[in-house]
Write an enzyme that holds these catalytic residues in place. Sequence first.
Site, PDB file in Angstrom:
ATOM      1  N   LYS A 186       0.834  -1.044  -0.130  1.00 36.92           N
ATOM      2  CA  LYS A 186       0.017   0.050  -0.113  1.00 36.92           C
ATOM      3  C   LYS A 186       0.835   1.054  -0.051  1.00 36.92           C
ATOM      4  O   LYS A 186       1.483   1.573   0.982  1.00 36.92           O
ATOM      5  CB  LYS A 186      -0.919  -0.035   1.071  1.00 36.92           C
ATOM      6  CG  LYS A 186      -2.286   0.549   1.253  1.00 36.92           C
ATOM      7  CD  LYS A 186      -2.140   2.042   0.835  1.00 36.92           C
ATOM      8  CE  LYS A 186      -1.808   2.920   2.054  1.00 36.92           C
ATOM      9  NZ  LYS A 186      -1.624   4.397   1.583  1.00 36.92           N
ATOM     10  N   GLU A 261       9.954   1.753  10.785  1.00 37.95           N
ATOM     11  CA  GLU A 261      10.928   2.904  10.515  1.00 37.95           C
ATOM     12  C   GLU A 261      10.229   4.188  10.728  1.00 37.95           C
ATOM     13  O   GLU A 261       9.518   4.339   9.657  1.00 37.95           O
ATOM     14  CB  GLU A 261      11.710   2.504   9.152  1.00 37.95           C
ATOM     15  CG  GLU A 261      13.036   3.168   9.136  1.00 37.95           C
ATOM     16  CD  GLU A 261      12.947   4.465   8.565  1.00 37.95           C
ATOM     17  OE1 GLU A 261      12.923   5.305   9.133  1.00 37.95           O
ATOM     18  OE2 GLU A 261      13.239   4.707   7.302  1.00 37.95           O
ATOM     19  N   CYS A 295      13.741  10.912   6.477  1.00 35.15           N
ATOM     20  CA  CYS A 295      13.658  10.229   8.005  1.00 35.15           C
ATOM     21  C   CYS A 295      15.011  10.646   8.578  1.00 35.15           C
ATOM     22  O   CYS A 295      14.950  10.995   9.960  1.00 35.15           O
ATOM     23  CB  CYS A 295      13.458   8.903   7.921  1.00 35.15           C
ATOM     24  SG  CYS A 295      14.431   7.986   6.955  1.00 35.15           S
ATOM     25  N   GLU A 393       9.928  16.302  14.809  1.00 33.67           N
ATOM     26  CA  GLU A 393      10.120  16.189  13.385  1.00 33.67           C
ATOM     27  C   GLU A 393       9.289  17.240  12.561  1.00 33.67           C
ATOM     28  O   GLU A 393       8.230  17.084  12.527  1.00 33.67           O
ATOM     29  CB  GLU A 393      10.116  14.937  12.970  1.00 33.67           C
ATOM     30  CG  GLU A 393      10.362  14.516  11.662  1.00 33.67           C
ATOM     31  CD  GLU A 393      10.439  13.184  10.928  1.00 33.67           C
ATOM     32  OE1 GLU A 393       9.198  12.446  11.298  1.00 33.67           O
ATOM     33  OE2 GLU A 393      11.409  12.394  10.600  1.00 33.67           O
TER      34      GLU A 393
END
Length: 489
Positions: A186, A261, A295, A393
Amino acid sequence: MIKILPSVESFLARQHGLLIGGQWQPAASAATFATLNPATGTELAHVAEGDAADVDRAVAAAQAAFPAWAAVLPAQCERLLHRYADLIETHREELAQLESLDNGKPFNVAYNVEVNVALGQLRFYAGMPTRLKGETYPVSSPGYHVYTRREPLGVCGAITPWNYSTVMAMQKIGPALACGNTLVLKPAEQTPLTALRLGELALEAGIPPGVLNVVTGFGHTAGAALARHPHLRKIGFTGSTEVGRAIVRSSAENLAHVSLELGGKSALIIFDDADLDAAAETALWAIFANSGQNCVAGSRLFVQQTVYDNFLSTLVGRAQALRVGPGMQPDTDLGPLISQAQQRRVQGYIERGLDEGARLLTGGATAPSADGYFVPPTIFEHVADTATIAREEIFGPVLAVFPFSDEDEVIARANAVPFGLAAGVWTNQLARAHRVAAQLHAGVVWVNTYDWFDPAVPFGGRGASGHGRELGMQVAELYTELKGIWIKV
Ligand code: ADP
Ligand code: MG
């Protein structure tokens, strides 16, 4: 502007279905959605909007394909995966254009980094099937021969993000298939196109129908249905920490293996004995590569007090020279952000930075725009360690810079966030490099470099950055089950 290939034009013009059991099928609901070009805000292509009913069909197709795929001899599996890689190589320019258009990143980066890295990974995974092995054990009972076998799990699911769509898809397709599993992928709703093309190329390579299924759709519908599916044996997720937690909660029901992750707030530490010119160039790209939508972005830069002013003025000068523009414009350094929502989010963080007393050195908020989601490279100093932009973040081109005086202090400050994905250290003192690298809370530490990857090297985070290690031969631990076999001899 780079000229769009005819094959890309025709791919964009198609009405894309879901790849289920080797067939391209509309969603059961017949719904579709548009993916946008973030450099213009206009519709790029239309894809099927899969939901729970489609995920059911895709998982059933993957289940049906599993026994035959698990029985494919290792050498034959390797041949198929290499043929798949050959096709990706043949279509590298086309995939890179699709990624640049759908995600916004500069074409050169899509071609030389994104598709190239995905290809290198697939070549690596293609070598795995003949190298997966068990062990024998010297048990302390007389008369036994005991060994382990590594066996595939069954149907795996992959939910991937939009920032490196091609790499993230391959980081899950490759090991899942190489270990004998079948997969339902997906992709992120913002960037579904390369995943669809990867699905097509897998079929063309001769990978049997149902081994790789692609269900495009949204996270809270298709993604959530996949994560909670009762027949799923493993879910590999890359994305936000918040959704990572939801994936773990779903796994309480189906008990699927989970690897995550997630986000990061990585520290890059510059000591005064480093090669400062090279360090400034690295610090620049550590944050601004992929417009900060990375990331492992080095979003917290710690610079030793003794060299702080000079280092910062070099860095700001270079940031101001970066060109922001459409990914398909050849001289673009930073493309747009992925969406208007992301642009607003990042602008919100910039305003928050100012409100909380940080000093803006370059960049800053631009007016929200419906025609291209650009944000300039932005650098803040005088940021409190407790400020929002020092802790959360941002996933955009926003850097917070902090002075520090000594080693113990900077290690403590670098480690004072819940994330633990990546970190960087610049120093020319060998002992210090090893000392600091050992103490940083991160899954990867780069010394006198930043943001390097190799398919042979395991990668992943700790804490709020997730768990499990992708890449490397260790990835087999995520995609196989060990069986112990006791033989009374
Ligand atoms: P971002 O906020 O950066 O888009 P997300 O974590 O929301 O990151 O998205 C990463 C991937 O997770 C995408 O493929 C998205 O569709 C999917 N996703 C989002 N919400 C859910 C959910 N509740 N369950 C499963 N997948 C989800
Ligand atoms: Mg898009």
